[in-house]
Design a protein around this motif. Structure first.
Motif, PDB file in Angstrom:
ATOM      1  N   LYS A  29      13.641 -11.096  10.280  1.00  0.00           N
ATOM      2  CA  LYS A  29      15.086 -10.892  10.089  1.00  0.00           C
ATOM      3  C   LYS A  29      15.694 -10.121  11.254  1.00  0.00           C
ATOM      4  O   LYS A  29      16.732 -10.508  11.800  1.00  0.00           O
ATOM      5  CB  LYS A  29      15.348 -10.149   8.787  1.00  0.00           C
ATOM      6  CG  LYS A  29      16.827  -9.799   8.580  1.00  0.00           C
ATOM      7  CD  LYS A  29      17.013  -8.695   7.576  1.00  0.00           C
ATOM      8  CE  LYS A  29      16.524  -7.411   8.162  1.00  0.00           C
ATOM      9  NZ  LYS A  29      17.302  -6.236   8.004  1.00  0.00           N
ATOM     10  N   GLN A  33      18.491 -11.601  13.838  1.00  0.00           N
ATOM     11  CA  GLN A  33      19.791 -10.950  13.996  1.00  0.00           C
ATOM     12  C   GLN A  33      20.019 -10.564  15.446  1.00  0.00           C
ATOM     13  O   GLN A  33      21.128 -10.665  15.952  1.00  0.00           O
ATOM     14  CB  GLN A  33      19.880  -9.711  13.107  1.00  0.00           C
ATOM     15  CG  GLN A  33      20.015 -10.035  11.649  1.00  0.00           C
ATOM     16  CD  GLN A  33      19.981  -8.793  10.782  1.00  0.00           C
ATOM     17  OE1 GLN A  33      19.262  -7.840  11.062  1.00  0.00           O
ATOM     18  NE2 GLN A  33      20.749  -8.803   9.709  1.00  0.00           N
ATOM     19  N   HIS A  34      18.983 -10.131  16.108  1.00  0.00           N
ATOM     20  CA  HIS A  34      19.101  -9.714  17.501  1.00  0.00           C
ATOM     21  C   HIS A  34      19.341 -10.904  18.428  1.00  0.00           C
ATOM     22  O   HIS A  34      20.176 -10.842  19.328  1.00  0.00           O
ATOM     23  CB  HIS A  34      17.857  -8.945  17.928  1.00  0.00           C
ATOM     24  CG  HIS A  34      17.933  -8.445  19.327  1.00  0.00           C
ATOM     25  ND1 HIS A  34      18.826  -7.484  19.705  1.00  0.00           N
ATOM     26  CD2 HIS A  34      17.238  -8.782  20.433  1.00  0.00           C
ATOM     27  CE1 HIS A  34      18.683  -7.251  20.996  1.00  0.00           C
ATOM     28  NE2 HIS A  34      17.716  -8.018  21.453  1.00  0.00           N
ATOM     29  N   GLN A  36      20.564 -13.903  17.680  1.00  0.00           N
ATOM     30  CA  GLN A  36      21.831 -14.569  17.364  1.00  0.00           C
ATOM     31  C   GLN A  36      21.898 -15.986  17.922  1.00  0.00           C
ATOM     32  O   GLN A  36      22.868 -16.372  18.557  1.00  0.00           O
ATOM     33  CB  GLN A  36      23.014 -13.742  17.865  1.00  0.00           C
ATOM     34  CG  GLN A  36      23.092 -12.385  17.231  1.00  0.00           C
ATOM     35  CD  GLN A  36      24.254 -11.568  17.729  1.00  0.00           C
ATOM     36  OE1 GLN A  36      25.105 -12.043  18.458  1.00  0.00           O
ATOM     37  NE2 GLN A  36      24.292 -10.327  17.337  1.00  0.00           N
ATOM     38  N   ARG A 175      24.392  -6.124  10.595  1.00  0.00           N
ATOM     39  CA  ARG A 175      23.938  -6.672  11.870  1.00  0.00           C
ATOM     40  C   ARG A 175      23.002  -5.696  12.521  1.00  0.00           C
ATOM     41  O   ARG A 175      23.117  -4.515  12.343  1.00  0.00           O
ATOM     42  CB  ARG A 175      25.131  -6.926  12.776  1.00  0.00           C
ATOM     43  CG  ARG A 175      26.083  -7.889  12.123  1.00  0.00           C
ATOM     44  CD  ARG A 175      26.860  -8.556  13.149  1.00  0.00           C
ATOM     45  NE  ARG A 175      25.948  -9.401  13.865  1.00  0.00           N
ATOM     46  CZ  ARG A 175      26.161 -10.676  14.096  1.00  0.00           C
ATOM     47  NH1 ARG A 175      27.224 -11.242  13.638  1.00  0.00           N
ATOM     48  NH2 ARG A 175      25.322 -11.400  14.775  1.00  0.00           N
TER      49      ARG A 175
END
Length: 176
Positions: A29, A33-34, A36, A175
């Motif tokens: 996860k 998220q990092h 993107q 985020r």
């Protein structure tokens, strides 16, 4: 009523088990998220992590969330029980004990989560990362939801592409 020792043991065991079981999915996860990257699936990200770094990629930095969850669960169990025993045995008493317990937990959660994310993305020792964060932002900055330093600025983890390292990291709004 249970003893404080029972609460400490229960909190520690719950924190340990939940962290070890959830660490692989949390690592995926955080990476997703990092990065993107539109269209990147959980499965594709996990396979890429496995190819690049092997099984250890899923447990990189697990010490910080392990410590965090043991502390958080212990605080939750102990504070709840101690406050609950001092209040009337009513729904309102239980609600108040839960609120106080949640407040106590929140004081630990933001800095620990920020540190966990930095260790997962950068690698390195948590104390050296914490020192850098504190030197840059001070103790209040480490405990706030302000932006964290970018991976590319200090000792970026080589398994994270340089283009991905340019994305700012935050510990708020869901985020990374």
């Amino acid at each position: 009523m249970s003893s404080i020792t029972d609460e400490l043991i229960a909190g520690s065991a719950a924190g340990f088990a939940s962290t070890i079981l959830g660490a692989p999915l949390d690592a995926v996860k955080v990476r997703m998220q990092h990065l993107q990257q539109p269209g990147l699936t959980t499965w594709a990200c996990a396979l890429a992590m496995l190819r690049e770094s092997g099984v250890p990629a899923f447990f990189r930095g697990v010490g910080v969330p392990l410590l965090n969850s043991v502390l958080m669960n212990t605080v939750m169990f102990v504070v709840f029980e101690e406050v609950r025993s001092a209040l009337p045995d009513t729904t309102g008493g239980a609600l108040a004990a839960g609120a106080v317990s949640g407040l106590a937990q929140s004081l630990l959660s933001t800095p620990m989560d920020l540190l966990k994310i930095q260790v997962q993305l950068r690698g390195g020792h948590p104390l050296s990362i914490l020192r850098r964060l504190a030197a840059r932002s001070g103790a209040v900055g480490v405990a706030s939801t302000r932006r964290a330093p970018r991976c590319a600025e200090e000792g970026r983890n080589p398994s994270v592409p340089a283009s991905a390292a340019k994305a700012p990291l935050t510990a708020s709004a869901g985020r990374v």
